[in-house]
Motif scaffolding. Structure first.
Motif, PDB file in Angstrom:
ATOM      1  N   VAL A 192       2.144  46.164  28.362  1.00 21.66           N
ATOM      2  CA  VAL A 192       2.589  45.091  27.465  1.00 21.66           C
ATOM      3  C   VAL A 192       1.615  44.909  26.310  1.00 21.66           C
ATOM      4  O   VAL A 192       2.006  44.913  25.131  1.00 21.66           O
ATOM      5  CB  VAL A 192       2.755  43.772  28.255  1.00 21.66           C
ATOM      6  CG1 VAL A 192       2.896  42.588  27.298  1.00 21.66           C
ATOM      7  CG2 VAL A 192       3.961  43.846  29.176  1.00 21.66           C
ATOM      8  N   TYR A 193       0.335  44.772  26.622  1.00 17.24           N
ATOM      9  CA  TYR A 193      -0.640  44.528  25.560  1.00 17.24           C
ATOM     10  C   TYR A 193      -0.907  45.779  24.728  1.00 17.24           C
ATOM     11  O   TYR A 193      -1.269  45.680  23.553  1.00 17.24           O
ATOM     12  CB  TYR A 193      -1.936  43.963  26.140  1.00 17.24           C
ATOM     13  CG  TYR A 193      -1.804  42.519  26.560  1.00 17.24           C
ATOM     14  CD1 TYR A 193      -1.338  41.556  25.660  1.00 17.24           C
ATOM     15  CD2 TYR A 193      -2.124  42.103  27.845  1.00 17.24           C
ATOM     16  CE1 TYR A 193      -1.201  40.229  26.035  1.00 17.24           C
ATOM     17  CE2 TYR A 193      -1.998  40.774  28.231  1.00 17.24           C
ATOM     18  CZ  TYR A 193      -1.529  39.844  27.312  1.00 17.24           C
ATOM     19  OH  TYR A 193      -1.394  38.527  27.694  1.00 17.24           O
ATOM     20  N   SER A 194      -0.729  46.949  25.318  1.00 18.51           N
ATOM     21  CA  SER A 194      -0.836  48.186  24.533  1.00 18.51           C
ATOM     22  C   SER A 194       0.253  48.234  23.472  1.00 18.51           C
ATOM     23  O   SER A 194       0.007  48.593  22.310  1.00 18.51           O
ATOM     24  CB  SER A 194      -0.722  49.405  25.453  1.00 18.51           C
ATOM     25  OG  SER A 194      -1.816  49.498  26.328  1.00 18.51           O
ATOM     26  N   LYS A 195       1.461  47.883  23.862  1.00 20.43           N
ATOM     27  CA  LYS A 195       2.581  47.870  22.909  1.00 20.43           C
ATOM     28  C   LYS A 195       2.345  46.860  21.795  1.00 20.43           C
ATOM     29  O   LYS A 195       2.589  47.139  20.613  1.00 20.43           O
ATOM     30  CB  LYS A 195       3.893  47.563  23.643  1.00 20.43           C
ATOM     31  CG  LYS A 195       4.447  48.708  24.471  1.00 20.43           C
ATOM     32  CD  LYS A 195       5.757  48.310  25.132  1.00 20.43           C
ATOM     33  CE  LYS A 195       6.428  49.531  25.783  1.00 20.43           C
ATOM     34  NZ  LYS A 195       5.641  50.092  26.879  1.00 20.43           N
ATOM     35  N   MET A 224      -7.971  44.452  23.778  1.00 24.44           N
ATOM     36  CA  MET A 224      -7.124  45.133  22.789  1.00 24.44           C
ATOM     37  C   MET A 224      -7.453  44.655  21.377  1.00 24.44           C
ATOM     38  O   MET A 224      -7.596  45.457  20.443  1.00 24.44           O
ATOM     39  CB  MET A 224      -5.649  44.862  23.084  1.00 24.44           C
ATOM     40  CG  MET A 224      -5.145  45.386  24.403  1.00 24.44           C
ATOM     41  SD  MET A 224      -4.906  47.179  24.364  1.00 24.44           S
ATOM     42  CE  MET A 224      -4.300  47.443  26.039  1.00 24.44           C
ATOM     43  N   LEU A 225      -7.584  43.341  21.204  1.00 21.04           N
ATOM     44  CA  LEU A 225      -7.876  42.783  19.881  1.00 21.04           C
ATOM     45  C   LEU A 225      -9.214  43.280  19.344  1.00 21.04           C
ATOM     46  O   LEU A 225      -9.363  43.538  18.147  1.00 21.04           O
ATOM     47  CB  LEU A 225      -7.885  41.255  19.947  1.00 21.04           C
ATOM     48  CG  LEU A 225      -6.544  40.546  20.083  1.00 21.04           C
ATOM     49  CD1 LEU A 225      -6.756  39.045  20.235  1.00 21.04           C
ATOM     50  CD2 LEU A 225      -5.660  40.821  18.871  1.00 21.04           C
ATOM     51  N   GLY A 262      -2.291  52.992  16.803  1.00 23.40           N
ATOM     52  CA  GLY A 262      -2.368  54.443  16.951  1.00 23.40           C
ATOM     53  C   GLY A 262      -3.447  54.924  17.894  1.00 23.40           C
ATOM     54  O   GLY A 262      -3.474  56.106  18.259  1.00 23.40           O
ATOM     55  N   ASP A 263      -4.358  54.035  18.318  1.00 18.74           N
ATOM     56  CA  ASP A 263      -5.363  54.429  19.303  1.00 18.74           C
ATOM     57  C   ASP A 263      -4.685  54.671  20.656  1.00 18.74           C
ATOM     58  O   ASP A 263      -3.653  54.083  20.971  1.00 18.74           O
ATOM     59  CB  ASP A 263      -6.422  53.336  19.473  1.00 18.74           C
ATOM     60  CG  ASP A 263      -7.403  53.290  18.317  1.00 18.74           C
ATOM     61  OD1 ASP A 263      -7.494  54.283  17.576  1.00 18.74           O
ATOM     62  OD2 ASP A 263      -8.077  52.251  18.143  1.00 18.74           O
ATOM     63  N   VAL A 264      -5.298  55.531  21.454  1.00 20.05           N
ATOM     64  CA  VAL A 264      -4.716  55.909  22.741  1.00 20.05           C
ATOM     65  C   VAL A 264      -5.258  55.012  23.863  1.00 20.05           C
ATOM     66  O   VAL A 264      -6.467  54.775  23.967  1.00 20.05           O
ATOM     67  CB  VAL A 264      -5.008  57.390  23.065  1.00 20.05           C
ATOM     68  CG1 VAL A 264      -4.512  57.753  24.461  1.00 20.05           C
ATOM     69  CG2 VAL A 264      -4.367  58.299  22.019  1.00 20.05           C
ATOM     70  N   VAL A 265      -4.337  54.519  24.702  1.00 27.81           N
ATOM     71  CA  VAL A 265      -4.689  53.755  25.900  1.00 27.81           C
ATOM     72  C   VAL A 265      -4.084  54.463  27.105  1.00 27.81           C
ATOM     73  O   VAL A 265      -2.885  54.739  27.138  1.00 27.81           O
ATOM     74  CB  VAL A 265      -4.156  52.305  25.833  1.00 27.81           C
ATOM     75  CG1 VAL A 265      -4.469  51.564  27.123  1.00 27.81           C
ATOM     76  CG2 VAL A 265      -4.746  51.563  24.632  1.00 27.81           C
ATOM     77  N   ALA A 266      -4.905  54.766  28.098  1.00 27.69           N
ATOM     78  CA  ALA A 266      -4.435  55.415  29.325  1.00 27.69           C
ATOM     79  C   ALA A 266      -4.548  54.449  30.497  1.00 27.69           C
ATOM     80  O   ALA A 266      -5.489  53.661  30.572  1.00 27.69           O
ATOM     81  CB  ALA A 266      -5.251  56.683  29.600  1.00 27.69           C
ATOM     82  N   ALA A 297      -0.654  50.573  20.245  1.00 27.65           N
ATOM     83  CA  ALA A 297      -1.379  51.728  20.777  1.00 27.65           C
ATOM     84  C   ALA A 297      -0.423  52.829  21.220  1.00 27.65           C
ATOM     85  O   ALA A 297       0.761  52.589  21.464  1.00 27.65           O
ATOM     86  CB  ALA A 297      -2.247  51.296  21.961  1.00 27.65           C
ATOM     87  N   VAL A 298      -0.956  54.018  21.352  1.00 25.45           N
ATOM     88  CA  VAL A 298      -0.228  55.131  21.953  1.00 25.45           C
ATOM     89  C   VAL A 298      -0.533  55.099  23.448  1.00 25.45           C
ATOM     90  O   VAL A 298      -1.691  55.201  23.857  1.00 25.45           O
ATOM     91  CB  VAL A 298      -0.663  56.480  21.354  1.00 25.45           C
ATOM     92  CG1 VAL A 298       0.015  57.637  22.095  1.00 25.45           C
ATOM     93  CG2 VAL A 298      -0.343  56.526  19.865  1.00 25.45           C
ATOM     94  N   GLU A 299       0.491  54.932  24.267  1.00 25.03           N
ATOM     95  CA  GLU A 299       0.300  54.784  25.709  1.00 25.03           C
ATOM     96  C   GLU A 299       0.401  56.124  26.437  1.00 25.03           C
ATOM     97  O   GLU A 299       1.328  56.899  26.188  1.00 25.03           O
ATOM     98  CB  GLU A 299       1.356  53.842  26.286  1.00 25.03           C
ATOM     99  CG  GLU A 299       1.341  52.447  25.705  1.00 25.03           C
ATOM    100  CD  GLU A 299       2.490  51.615  26.253  1.00 25.03           C
ATOM    101  OE1 GLU A 299       2.499  51.360  27.477  1.00 25.03           O
ATOM    102  OE2 GLU A 299       3.386  51.248  25.463  1.00 25.03           O
TER     103      GLU A 299
END
Length: 351
Positions: A115-118, A93-94, A100-104, A122-124
């Motif tokens: 947790v790490y997306s938040k 993530m870092l 604002g990047d998207v993580v699926a 990121a946009v989950e």
């Protein structure tokens, strides 16, 4: 005052929680029931002395990387060692995710993806598994085409469902994605199928592994990533200089060299099938297939069962309040003694 200084992503944020509950048998965290191998315990004083804890550890864990490379059939430059695979998820993530990047990622699945997306802002996009908890590959591809995620997680086998995604479907998703695809193989040893052999065919592939599960080193916090050198150089840019302590490096290296893995994995697989068979005989229980060292089980009244097991000193993981996992408890396959005690406890509660 301090509240006004906190990042917006953190306000109202709820991190992964681990509760301290008294137990007789701990069957909630997918740990193995095995202690360190006898030859490691026998030489523990020498091992501790050789770790030279008065000086900083090897910042890149070179000897451990070499052993892990042999184990995976790659070269050491394809290995990155982290303080558990949790840290590596955070470092990914870092290195790659802007706000604002998207993580699926699949849902339900390992909580740390969210947790790490938040934390990263990121946009989950959680991609629901099918009703039987198998992967919905078409849904993943539609999400990739529509949202162009910068990062896609595939947990294989999936935690907490125990289900898997087939190799050809993983490759299909990698080929469709313009972002990075992380295949989390934390439970690989209990499944046997891997995607490690194609890391140099796909520049956007990272495979996550851990020594916490099959190798029984959860307390040492040693995870690793297998990928092409170009991706790993960016993880090295954002990692702490000495992220793996000296003792963890030395003990992990010794355990990898002991050769106890096959025997221990075979024991867990045999006990897993026995547990599934015995639990399936009890009315009111739905047992899901598993390719891991745990099984997901659904009950008509999961809270009653969970509390009843707690009263008997059995600690399992309660997922019954999680969307998509209503009524579900996750049970770690453990020692024969613990497994027998669990079976008898469930019979007392439900028969």
């Amino acid at each position: 005052m301090i509240e006004n200084l906190v990042r917006e992503e953190i306000k109202g944020f709820k991190n992964y929680e681990v509760h301290s509950i008294p137990y007789r048998y701990k069957m909630d965290a997918n740990e193995t029931p095995f202690e360190l191998p006898e030859e490691v315990i026998k030489n523990i004083q020498e091992i501790v002395k050789s770790s030279q804890v008065n000086v900083y550890p090897d910042p890149t864990a070179e000897k451990l990387k070499e052993e892990l490379a042999r184990y995976c059939g790659v070269v050491p430059t394809n290995i990155f060692v982290g303080n558990g695979s949790d840290e590596i998820i955070h470092l990914i993530m870092l290195a790659f995710i802007n706000k604002g990047d998207v993580v699926a990622y699949p849902h339900p699945s390992f909580a740390m993806y969210s947790v790490y997306s938040k934390i990263a802002g990121a946009v989950e996009i959680p991609v629901r598994l099918r009703e039987d908890y198998n992967y919905d590959v078409d849904s993943f591809i539609k999400v990739i085409e529509k949202y162009q995620p910068k990062l896609v997680f595939l947990c294989n086998p999936n935690n907490p469902t125990g289900s898997v995604i087939e190799r050809e479907d993983i490759i299909k998703i990698i080929q469709k994605s313009n972002g990075i695809v992380v295949v989390d193989e934390a439970y690989f040893e209990f499944y046997g199928n891997t995607i490690v052999d194609v890391i140099n065919e796909f520049e956007n592939l990272i495979v996550l592994r851990t020594l916490s599960k099959a190798f029984g080193l959860a307390g040492l916090r040693v995870g690793y990533a297998v990928a092409n050198e170009n991706i790993l150089k960016y993880l090295n840019l954002v990692k702490s200089p000495y992220n793996i302590n000296s003792l963890s490096q030395v003990i992990a290296l010794k355990v990898l060299r002991t050769g106890v893995l096959k025997e221990r994995v075979n024991f867990i697989l045999k006990e897993r099938e026995r547990l599934i068979k015995e639990l399936s005989k009890i009315p009111g229980i739905k047992v899901y297939p598993s390719k891991t060292n745990f099984i997901l089980v659904k009950f008509k009244d999961a809270d009653y069962v969970y509390q009843g097991l707690l009263e008997r000193g059995i600690l399992v993981r309660d997922f019954s309040k999680v969307e998509g996992l209503e009524g579900a408890l996750r049970i770690t396959v453990s020692s024969c003694e613990a497994n027998d005690y669990l079976i008898n406890g469930l019979k007392e509660l439900l028969l």
